[in-house]
Design an enzyme around this catalytic site. Structure first.
Site, short mmCIF file in Angstrom:
data_model
loop_
_atom_site.label_atom_id
_atom_site.label_comp_id
_atom_site.label_asym_id
_atom_site.label_seq_id
_atom_site.Cartn_x
_atom_site.Cartn_y
_atom_site.Cartn_z
N GLU A 1 -11.02 3.09 6.89
CA GLU A 1 -10.09 4.15 7.28
C GLU A 1 -10.90 5.35 7.78
O GLU A 1 -10.87 5.68 8.96
CB GLU A 1 -9.20 4.53 6.10
CG GLU A 1 -8.17 5.61 6.44
CD GLU A 1 -7.41 6.10 5.22
OE1 GLU A 1 -6.34 6.70 5.41
OE2 GLU A 1 -7.88 5.89 4.08
N ASP B 1 1.69 9.23 -5.91
CA ASP B 1 1.62 10.69 -5.70
C ASP B 1 1.78 11.06 -4.23
O ASP B 1 1.71 12.25 -3.89
CB ASP B 1 0.32 11.26 -6.25
CG ASP B 1 -0.93 10.56 -5.74
OD1 ASP B 1 -0.80 9.49 -5.11
OD2 ASP B 1 -2.04 11.05 -5.97
N HIS C 1 1.38 4.86 -2.31
CA HIS C 1 0.84 5.73 -3.36
C HIS C 1 1.95 6.47 -4.10
O HIS C 1 2.81 7.09 -3.48
CB HIS C 1 -0.12 6.75 -2.75
CG HIS C 1 -1.41 6.17 -2.27
ND1 HIS C 1 -2.56 6.16 -3.04
CD2 HIS C 1 -1.74 5.59 -1.08
CE1 HIS C 1 -3.55 5.60 -2.35
NE2 HIS C 1 -3.07 5.24 -1.16
N ASP D 1 1.82 3.82 3.13
CA ASP D 1 0.72 4.61 2.57
C ASP D 1 1.28 5.74 1.71
O ASP D 1 1.31 5.64 0.49
CB ASP D 1 -0.20 5.13 3.66
CG ASP D 1 -1.53 5.64 3.12
OD1 ASP D 1 -1.86 5.32 1.96
OD2 ASP D 1 -2.24 6.34 3.86
N HIS E 1 -9.77 0.63 -0.69
CA HIS E 1 -9.64 1.44 0.52
C HIS E 1 -10.94 1.33 1.31
O HIS E 1 -12.01 1.70 0.82
CB HIS E 1 -9.40 2.91 0.16
CG HIS E 1 -7.99 3.24 -0.18
ND1 HIS E 1 -7.39 2.85 -1.35
CD2 HIS E 1 -7.06 3.96 0.51
CE1 HIS E 1 -6.15 3.31 -1.37
NE2 HIS E 1 -5.92 3.98 -0.26
N HIS F 1 0.86 -1.18 0.00
CA HIS F 1 0.00 0.00 0.00
C HIS F 1 0.90 1.23 0.00
O HIS F 1 1.29 1.75 1.05
CB HIS F 1 -0.92 -0.01 1.23
CG HIS F 1 -2.04 0.97 1.14
ND1 HIS F 1 -3.37 0.60 1.13
CD2 HIS F 1 -2.06 2.32 1.03
CE1 HIS F 1 -4.14 1.66 1.04
NE2 HIS F 1 -3.36 2.74 0.97
N GLY G 1 -9.76 7.73 -2.24
CA GLY G 1 -10.35 9.06 -2.12
C GLY G 1 -11.24 9.13 -0.89
O GLY G 1 -11.20 8.26 -0.01
#
Length: 373
Positions: A217, A30, A28, A314, A214, A26, A187
């Site tokens: 969370e 960006d 990302h 993350d 996702h 996991h 998102g």
């Protein structure tokens, strides 16, 4: 100082965690840019930044993300995605992403990112995927030249508040032989359940394409349930709030007695991996029901109960972290030893979206590396 420049050790030992072979599930794209890269790319397009210098900018991202809210946390990505709109910038960021993973001892990683967020300069969805893959390939070559073996697959993410998930699902399947290994939705979680994207998940299931979602969370058990039964998720992105379905009946000096609810029992029995990200979970308030310190994180409860827990960064930039740092923090908080850290890596191996034979080979790499430590 950036966490990628630090050395981390197993609590109470001289074992360097950075040197151990690790898996990143996991992570990302960006959320993993180098601050110095952002500065250079922003200067090239005339983008004003909220802080000066690499240290200042890195601190700004970490402090801004430490908001207690996923929605506020996600606002920091407006800057990183803004500098990732050309083939050159996408390839550069992907190349550095892989190089940084390899330098941290990661031998297999899955990089997730949302192609629909990188079309502002006129690129097509296919073109952005190809640009990222070119960067991944270059990063793998760089790692090999430096004596480090690594393999990286793309997870294409659809934004759950938008309406392009079927299009992204089709894109993922179209590139399954060219570096894409899975699909994700991400998102703002609350109010945007996986069921909103049922057409995309039906399409992926019909094409035998693996999914992580996702969930658990910024929303609780209903979100996790939708991820599993509407999304057919094989893994849960974070999934930390699954602990809301676990009732602690009583505790004594030696034991904790709990009752699992039907959802948590289902996840445990089917060994559905939890992509836990301790530092990020603190920043977004995902564990606020249990406390606001790492020692309050239900990670250890889930681990001791036999859930397939994995450890992930993350967003390395926003949390100023690495896999090694996350493992060191958990080791300090819960007294984990080398065997525990190996278990987390083998859990992650089993949860990768690789063919079975590749997973078996990867498990051997992990076990050999930990044995030599």
């Amino acid at each position: 100082m950036s966490a990628r420049d630090e050395e981390y050790f197993l609590a109470g030992s001289d074992i360097q965690i950075n040197a151990l072979p690790k898996i990143s599930l996991h992570d990302h794209l960006d959320g993993a840019l180098r601050a110095e890269t952002i500065i250079e790319l922003a200067d090239a397009i005339g983008l004003a930044l909220p802080a000066a210098g690499t240290d200042g900018l890195g601190d700004w991202f970490e402090n801004s993300a430490d908001s207690g809210s996923l929605v506020s946390y996600l606002q920091t990505f407006e800057i990183t995605t803004a500098v990732m709109q050309t083939p050159e910038s996408l390839s550069r960021v992907a190349r550095e992403f892989v190089s940084d993973l390899a330098a941290d001892g990661v031998v297999y990683g899955e990089v997730r990112w949302a192609p629909e967020q990188h079309l502002a300069a006129g690129l097509s969805l296919d073109e952005v995927v190809e640009a990222v893959q070119a960067g991944i390939d270059a990063g793998v070559d760089d790692a090999l030249a430096a004596g480090r073996g690594i393999r990286v697959g793309q997870l294409l993410t659809a934004m759950r508040h938008a309406d392009r998930s079927l299009e992204v699902a089709q894109l993922a399947v179209r590139h399954r032989e060219r570096g894409v290994v899975g699909f994700d939705i991400a998102g703002a979680e609350l109010g945007f359940p996986a069921s909103n994207h049922r057409d995309a998940f039906d399409y992926l299931a019909a094409h035998y394409f693996p999914v992580t979602v996702h969930a658990g969370e910024a929303d609780g058990l209903p979100s996790i349930r939708s991820a599993l039964f509407d999304g057919r998720a094989l893994r849960l992105g974070h999934g930390v709030r699954l602990a809301e379905d676990i009732t602690v009946e009583r505790q004594d000096d030696e034991s904790t007695y709990v009752t699992l609810g039907p959802l948590s029992q289902w996840v445990k029995d089917r060994e559905i991996a939890l992509e836990l990200s301790p530092s990020s979970n603190l920043q977004t308030g995902a564990i606020s029901a249990w406390g606001d310190e790492l020692g309050d994180h239900p990670f250890d409860l889930l681990y001791q109960l036999g859930f397939r827990v994995t450890v992930n960064p993350d967003n390395r930039l926003m949390s100023n972290t690495t896999i090694s740092r996350e493992l060191a923090l958990l080791s300090d908080a819960f007294g984990y030893d080398l065997d525990d850290l190996e278990t987390f890596q083998l859990n992650a191996v089993a949860a990768t979206f690789l063919p079975l034979e590749d997973r078996e080979e990867l498990a051997d790499v992990i076990s050999e590396g930990f044995y030599e430590a």
